[in-house]
Design a protein around this motif. Structure first.
Motif, PDB file in Angstrom:
ATOM      1  N   LEU A 134      65.074   8.683  53.109  1.00  0.00           N
ATOM      2  CA  LEU A 134      65.474   9.776  52.226  1.00  0.00           C
ATOM      3  C   LEU A 134      66.597   9.373  51.263  1.00  0.00           C
ATOM      4  CD1 LEU A 134      65.353  12.839  54.658  1.00  0.00           C
ATOM      5  CD2 LEU A 134      63.565  11.942  53.170  1.00  0.00           C
ATOM      6  N   LEU A 135      67.768   9.078  51.818  1.00  0.00           N
ATOM      7  CA  LEU A 135      68.900   8.808  50.936  1.00  0.00           C
ATOM      8  C   LEU A 135      68.692   7.518  50.135  1.00  0.00           C
ATOM      9  CD1 LEU A 135      71.924   7.297  50.584  1.00  0.00           C
ATOM     10  CD2 LEU A 135      71.518   9.643  49.782  1.00  0.00           C
ATOM     11  N   GLY A 136      68.240   6.461  50.790  1.00  0.00           N
ATOM     12  CA  GLY A 136      68.075   5.183  50.094  1.00  0.00           C
ATOM     13  C   GLY A 136      67.176   5.275  48.870  1.00  0.00           C
ATOM     14  N   PRO A 137      65.941   5.760  49.017  1.00  0.00           N
ATOM     15  CA  PRO A 137      65.084   5.898  47.832  1.00  0.00           C
ATOM     16  C   PRO A 137      65.674   6.816  46.768  1.00  0.00           C
ATOM     17  CG  PRO A 137      63.769   6.004  49.830  1.00  0.00           C
ATOM     18  CD  PRO A 137      65.210   6.033  50.263  1.00  0.00           C
ATOM     19  N   THR A 138      66.458   7.814  47.193  1.00  0.00           N
ATOM     20  CA  THR A 138      67.085   8.704  46.217  1.00  0.00           C
ATOM     21  C   THR A 138      68.165   7.963  45.438  1.00  0.00           C
ATOM     22  OG1 THR A 138      66.679  10.559  47.729  1.00  0.00           O
ATOM     23  CG2 THR A 138      68.177  10.946  45.912  1.00  0.00           C
ATOM     24  N   VAL A 139      68.931   7.119  46.114  1.00  0.00           N
ATOM     25  CA  VAL A 139      69.937   6.301  45.425  1.00  0.00           C
ATOM     26  C   VAL A 139      69.258   5.337  44.457  1.00  0.00           C
ATOM     27  CG1 VAL A 139      71.724   4.538  45.740  1.00  0.00           C
ATOM     28  CG2 VAL A 139      71.656   6.518  47.253  1.00  0.00           C
ATOM     29  N   ILE A 140      68.125   4.782  44.869  1.00  0.00           N
ATOM     30  CA  ILE A 140      67.382   3.879  43.982  1.00  0.00           C
ATOM     31  C   ILE A 140      66.940   4.628  42.726  1.00  0.00           C
ATOM     32  CG2 ILE A 140      65.230   2.580  43.755  1.00  0.00           C
ATOM     33  CD1 ILE A 140      65.576   1.767  46.694  1.00  0.00           C
ATOM     34  N   ALA A 141      66.492   5.877  42.897  1.00  0.00           N
ATOM     35  CA  ALA A 141      65.970   6.650  41.773  1.00  0.00           C
ATOM     36  C   ALA A 141      67.059   7.253  40.896  1.00  0.00           C
ATOM     37  CB  ALA A 141      65.061   7.756  42.299  1.00  0.00           C
ATOM     38  N   PHE A 142      68.163   7.707  41.493  1.00  0.00           N
ATOM     39  CA  PHE A 142      69.158   8.475  40.747  1.00  0.00           C
ATOM     40  C   PHE A 142      70.541   7.826  40.702  1.00  0.00           C
ATOM     41  CE2 PHE A 142      66.061  11.589  42.275  1.00  0.00           C
ATOM     42  CZ  PHE A 142      65.778  12.309  41.132  1.00  0.00           C
ATOM     43  N   GLY A 143      70.786   6.826  41.536  1.00  0.00           N
ATOM     44  CA  GLY A 143      72.123   6.269  41.647  1.00  0.00           C
ATOM     45  C   GLY A 143      72.497   5.325  40.527  1.00  0.00           C
ATOM     46  N   THR A 144      73.799   5.125  40.370  1.00  0.00           N
ATOM     47  CA  THR A 144      74.304   4.155  39.409  1.00  0.00           C
ATOM     48  C   THR A 144      74.214   2.758  40.031  1.00  0.00           C
ATOM     49  OG1 THR A 144      76.565   4.267  40.258  1.00  0.00           O
ATOM     50  CG2 THR A 144      75.926   5.874  38.559  1.00  0.00           C
TER      51      THR A 144
END
Length: 423
Positions: A134-144
């Motif tokens: 959950l968090l990892g793919p979200t960081v990949i998609a939205f993170g700096t």
């Protein structure tokens, strides 16, 4: 104690079901058919996964076979954490992530194969789900880039465990009604509010949560997704005792908890879009491995019916058969959806499918058990596997997005029905 590795064999009705659906092995996807046959490369990958698991599920890891999972997260937690880190050391975490972020860049088919073989090996339930899936793919998609460099490597290595802070006492299905707030104080955010049903918060190092950062807004606007360390003053975790007697869910109180100003995932005030992206990931390829567990539960109920004579009842046999057909349809539908490219509605369909089916399986288990299912196996409140199945599966249609929410998504986005009025 670990569960026995001997499992009842499943019937050949699967072949009949596939034929009825037009989803038989050896066919192409032309004409709506789905090819379930491994390619040569997929077969080699399956052999690699199966061989590695057979070689490494030894000693204390072998003793933890079958332990953990929903409703049983307390089982052998330290061993399961060590097992997750063992997987990480050998490159078996974050399979679908791009290689530049520490993943294996595995195809959707390879991920399906891994989860299926992992479940078939009865390997211990993973403890790093929220970070990896959950968090990892979200960081990949939205993170700096800075956030990706900071937060992704510890997830790959299972050095940091995460929990998800979305639901609140007054904001469950209506998540936009959340009241947790975050106020800027210099180079930090100060978080105040309460989250509930927070799985594994008691062991998590970090929480990704939604908070209102613009107090003048309502609904979806003005919400941000914050990454907040859990081990600090101002964070209190209290377990919620479930019907099963276990406490993997928690309520979490944030009373002036702090996190760096840079720990906002996505733009400030755009947390709703980030959250919807995360929820779309919640029902991914691991559902196929989940269904292997469902199949084992079904087979155990068949054995119970055979042992107590309930299998002689034509009505019970019909219900067991219906359950098996439902399981196979679920599996084939999941594989079609997960290998057919992006589909914004597929996660809702899959969630509706498995949640209702699994809850029904728990009810069937109690009907097969009969009066014996009404008494605890031991003091003070020791439940057998069928009682745990029945009790915990009552929550299946609520967590991960309630049935009502999934039906609303399908109604509005697929059928074009009018949106529900928002109070």
């Amino acid at each position: 104690m670990a569960r026995s590795s001997a499992r009842p064999r499943v019937p050949t009705i699967v072949r009949t079901t596939k034929c009825l659906l037009g989803l038989t092995n050896g066919t192409s996807e032309a004409g709506g058919r789905l090819d379930l046959t491994d390619s040569a490369a997929d077969a080699a990958f399956r052999d690699t996964v199966r061989g590695w698991l057979a070689e490494h599920l030894r000693g204390e890891f072998a003793a933890a076979r079958g332990l953990g999972g929903p409703g049983r997260e307390h089982e052998a937690f330290d061993v399961r954490l060590a097992w997750d880190r063992h997987l990480a050391a050998h490159g078996w975490t974050c399979l679908g992530w791009p290689a530049r972020f520490g993943g294996r860049a595995a195809t959707a088919r390879e991920q399906l194969i891994f989860h299926e073989e992992y479940a078939l090996a009865d390997a211990p339930a993973r403890v790093s789900h929220f970070g990896e899936n959950l968090l990892g793919p979200t960081v990949i998609a939205f993170g700096t880039p800075d956030q990706q460099r900071r937060f992704l490597p510890p997830i790959v290595a299972v050095e940091h465990l995460w929990c998800q802070g979305y639901s609140e006492p007054g904001a469950g299905s209506d998540l936009a009604a959340l009241t947790t707030r975050a106020v800027r104080d210099g180079d930090e955010w100060v978080v105040t509010g309460q989250k509930v049903w927070t799985s594994l918060a008691h062991v998590a190092d970090w929480c990704f949560l939604l908070a209102r950062t613009d107090p003048g807004t309502l609904g979806h606007r003005g919400i941000s997704c914050l990454l907040v360390p859990m081990r600090q003053p101002g964070v209190l975790v209290r377990p919620i005792r479930q019907l099963t007697g276990t406490s993997e869910f928690n309520e979490v109180f944030f009373d002036g908890a702090r996190t760096d100003l840079a720990n906002v995932l996505g733009p400030v005030g755009d947390g709703w879009r980030v959250a919807m992206g995360t929820l779309g990931l919640e029902r991914g390829v691991s559902t196929v491995g989940q269904q292997v567990g469902f199949r084992r539960e079904w087979a155990a109920i068949v054995e119970l019916a055979r042992a107590n004579g309930r299998l002689d009842d034509p009505g019970v046999r019909d219900r067991l058969t219906d359950a098996w057909i439902g399981l196979e349809i679920m599996r084939l539908n999941a594989m079609r959806a997960l290998t057919g490219g992006p589909d914004a509605i597929a996660p809702s369909v899959l969630k509706l499918c498995w949640a209702g089916w699994h809850r029904g399986l728990g009810e069937l288990a109690m009907d097969v058990a009969g009066p014996a299912g009404l008494t605890a196996s031991g003091e003070p409140y020791e439940l057998d596997e069928f009682q745990r199945l029945f009790l915990f599966s009552r929550a299946d249609t609520i967590y991960g997005g309630s049935d009502e929410i999934q039906r609303t998504i399908i109604a509005e986005r697929v059928l074009g029905l009018p949106k529900e009025p928002r109070g």
